[in-house]
Design a protein around this motif. Structure first.
Motif, PDB file in Angstrom:
ATOM      1  N   PRO A 146       0.824  -1.225   0.000  1.00 48.31           N
ATOM      2  CA  PRO A 146       0.000   0.000   0.000  1.00 48.31           C
ATOM      3  C   PRO A 146       0.853   1.268   0.000  1.00 48.31           C
ATOM      4  CG  PRO A 146      -0.819  -1.588   1.598  1.00 48.31           C
ATOM      5  CD  PRO A 146       0.489  -2.124   1.112  1.00 48.31           C
ATOM      6  N   LYS A 147       0.441   2.239  -0.792  1.00 47.25           N
ATOM      7  CA  LYS A 147       1.183   3.504  -0.857  1.00 47.25           C
ATOM      8  C   LYS A 147       1.211   4.204   0.487  1.00 47.25           C
ATOM      9  CE  LYS A 147       0.253   4.368  -5.771  1.00 47.25           C
ATOM     10  NZ  LYS A 147      -0.361   5.314  -6.765  1.00 47.25           N
ATOM     11  N   GLU A 148       0.141   4.046   1.247  1.00 50.50           N
ATOM     12  CA  GLU A 148       0.088   4.682   2.563  1.00 50.50           C
ATOM     13  C   GLU A 148       1.174   4.117   3.492  1.00 50.50           C
ATOM     14  OE1 GLU A 148      -3.773   4.899   0.534  1.00 50.50           O
ATOM     15  OE2 GLU A 148      -2.427   3.243   1.049  1.00 50.50           O
ATOM     16  N   LEU A 149       1.425   2.817   3.384  1.00 52.38           N
ATOM     17  CA  LEU A 149       2.455   2.198   4.207  1.00 52.38           C
ATOM     18  C   LEU A 149       3.846   2.688   3.804  1.00 52.38           C
ATOM     19  CD1 LEU A 149       3.316   0.185   6.365  1.00 52.38           C
ATOM     20  CD2 LEU A 149       3.273  -1.616   4.620  1.00 52.38           C
ATOM     21  N   LEU A 151       4.494   5.552   2.444  1.00 46.27           N
ATOM     22  CA  LEU A 151       4.590   6.939   2.907  1.00 46.27           C
ATOM     23  C   LEU A 151       4.952   6.976   4.390  1.00 46.27           C
ATOM     24  CD1 LEU A 151       4.287   9.960   2.475  1.00 46.27           C
ATOM     25  CD2 LEU A 151       1.830   9.705   2.923  1.00 46.27           C
ATOM     26  N   PHE A 152       4.355   6.082   5.165  1.00 51.44           N
ATOM     27  CA  PHE A 152       4.653   6.020   6.595  1.00 51.44           C
ATOM     28  C   PHE A 152       6.130   5.700   6.820  1.00 51.44           C
ATOM     29  CE2 PHE A 152       5.032   3.313  10.425  1.00 51.44           C
ATOM     30  CZ  PHE A 152       4.711   4.264  11.384  1.00 51.44           C
ATOM     31  N   THR A 153       6.662   4.758   6.050  1.00 47.22           N
ATOM     32  CA  THR A 153       8.077   4.412   6.211  1.00 47.22           C
ATOM     33  C   THR A 153       8.976   5.563   5.784  1.00 47.22           C
ATOM     34  OG1 THR A 153       8.225   3.407   3.998  1.00 47.22           O
ATOM     35  CG2 THR A 153       7.591   1.974   5.833  1.00 47.22           C
ATOM     36  N   GLN A 154       8.558   6.335   4.790  1.00 47.73           N
ATOM     37  CA  GLN A 154       9.350   7.489   4.350  1.00 47.73           C
ATOM     38  C   GLN A 154       9.390   8.571   5.421  1.00 47.73           C
ATOM     39  OE1 GLN A 154       7.573   8.600   0.634  1.00 47.73           O
ATOM     40  NE2 GLN A 154       8.599   6.998  -0.530  1.00 47.73           N
TER      41      GLN A 154
END
Length: 462
Positions: A146-149, A151-154
């Protein structure tokens, strides 16, 4: 002896609170600058429970306590001192100019390192968890994450480096006697979103702003040297203004003029000049590390342990931070297997020693070095015996040579030996383990066979 009792005893043996000029700490050591060096009872301090050793370096009396404990003892010491520390003007300058400069450098960068260590661990974990083999265990592929995941790692991995100038300016203002909050704001100005992003400019995705036809202005995301220099200059500007501006106008004019003059100098003079110097330094280090036949790794792996002894190892932090922000990798970390080599040398001494007292020092020192904390092994075992230290240098050199040949790169900084595994959670991990096993084995075998004899035990006085 609990933490408060240990802190109280340290203050007493240092010569009392009236003999303490300032107290700082790094990852493992309590670092104290005293008014009179002669009042320190180093022998009694070394005998204290939980103290792993002590030494005097770069104008500081440094007490080895180990990770975790040093933070607790520092807090207790500060509570007991309760502001009763001598004024800076009352202490004589310790060490030469170079030693004092190195000490200041350490005072600035040591508080920042834990954040960068955590960021490096986040990078390693993200690298591990996004590998196809690992994702396959939960029925995912790299494309299906997921892109949201992501983004969270970034957010976890990019924030500290994106706002690194704010951290550096804050710490520099703190050390040089300025207002840390002004340092934070100046550092944030250097990475203001309104300025062209440094990473995008470097990738030719954006163009720098051009003032007066020749001055290129851009953000300084991930930059170190410009933030460091403007931190020094800005703090001195603030201190100068406070001596000239009337008290009634100080609250308004001093912050205003400090911010205005500092960011003007940073964007138009200091930034462009020192950013280029920063790039040249980085290229110079990379050139040395890329010498043919693993020569760079051999030299650095052999002699890097001396940096800690001479108290100048924090300079390396500057280079590692630069590498990580500019390239995303740290090539100095893998060619520094000296810690695990110290573990090998100390273990050989522990096994071969006839003195029960030396064994009691060497065994835990070896374990500590395997966890990346070498001060007990260096100052308590190998360095006093001399030859085991030389054998550990050879082991570190062989490991550094191998790491250079294998082109190892770390995702972060500060972690070495066993904890350093967290910086290689990808296809490099087996090679990293190999390098450390080789460094450990070489140092152990050389120390056990030719580097240590029982007659050398008299060199260690306890």
């Amino acid at each position: 002896m609990n933490d408060q009792e240990l802190a109280k005893k340290i203050i007493e043996l240092i010569g009392g609170s009236e003999n303490i000029h300032s107290v700082e700490h790094c990852a493992t050591r309590l670092r104290i600058i005293t008014v009179e060096k002669e009042k320190i009872n180093a022998d009694e301090i070394a005998k204290l429970d939980k103290v792993k050793g002590s030494f005097f370096n770069s104008g500081q009396f440094q007490i080895i306590l180990g990770t975790g404990l040093v933070n607790k003892i520092y807090a207790e010491v500060m509570k007991l001192l309760d502001g009763n520390i001598q004024n800076k003007t009352s202490v004589k300058k310790e060490g030469n100019r170079f030693q004092r400069a190195v000490r200041i450098f350490g005072d600035i960068f040591v508080p920042i390192i834990p954040v960068l260590v955590a960021t490096g661990l986040f990078m390693g974990l993200r690298s591990l968890l996004t590998q196809e083999a690992v994702l396959g265990l939960v029925g995912l592929t790299p494309e299906s994450v997921p892109k949201e995941l992501l983004l969270f790692t970034q957010v976890l991995t990019d924030t500290a480096f994106a706002f690194l100038p704010a951290l550096i300016c804050w710490s520099t203002f703190r050390v040089f006697g300025g207002s840390p909050v002004l340092g934070i704001v100046i550092g944030l100005m250097l990475v203001n979103p309104g300025l062209p992003n440094a990473y995008e400019v470097g990738q030719n995705l954006a163009e720098p702003l051009v003032f007066f036809g020749f001055i290129k202005v851009l953000g300084y995301q991930g930059s170190v040297l410009p933030a460091f220099i403007i931190g020094i200059v800005g703090s001195k500007i603030e201190k100068f203004l406070r001596t000239k501006i009337p008290n009634s106008l100080d609250l308004i004019l001093t912050p205003f003029l400090t911010l205005l003059s500092s960011i003007t100098l940073a964007l138009f003079i200091i930034g462009p000049i020192f950013h280029q110097i920063e790039i040249l330094v980085l290229h110079g280090v990379e050139f040395l590390l890329e010498l043919p036949f693993g020569l760079g790794g051999l030299l650095y792996g052999s002699f890097s342990q001396l940096l800690g002894i001479f108290g100048i190892h924090h300079i390396i932090s500057f280079l590692e931070i630069n590498m990580l922000t500019q390239t995303g990798w740290n090539t100095l970390n893998p060619i520094s297997p000296g810690n695990v080599a110290q573990a090998g040398a100390a273990l050989a001494v522990a096994i071969k020693a006839s003195s029960r007292q030396l064994k009691q020092i060497a065994y835990p020192s070896s374990f500590s070095a395997a966890l990346g904390i070498t001060e007990p092994a260096v100052f308590g075992v190998t360095l006093p015996l001399v030859r085991p230290f030389i054998m550990s240098m050879i082991g570190g050199g062989v490991g550094g040579f191998l790491a250079s040949i294998l082109h190892l790169k770390a995702t972060g900084m500060a972690l070495t030996a066993i904890p350093g595994i967290l910086l290689y959670l990808n296809n490099q991990l087996p090679l990293y383990i190999l390098v450390n096993v080789v460094a450990f084995s070489v140092a152990f075998i050389l120390t056990y066979t030719i580097g240590y004899q029982n007659s050398m035990e008299k060199k260690i006085h306890k």
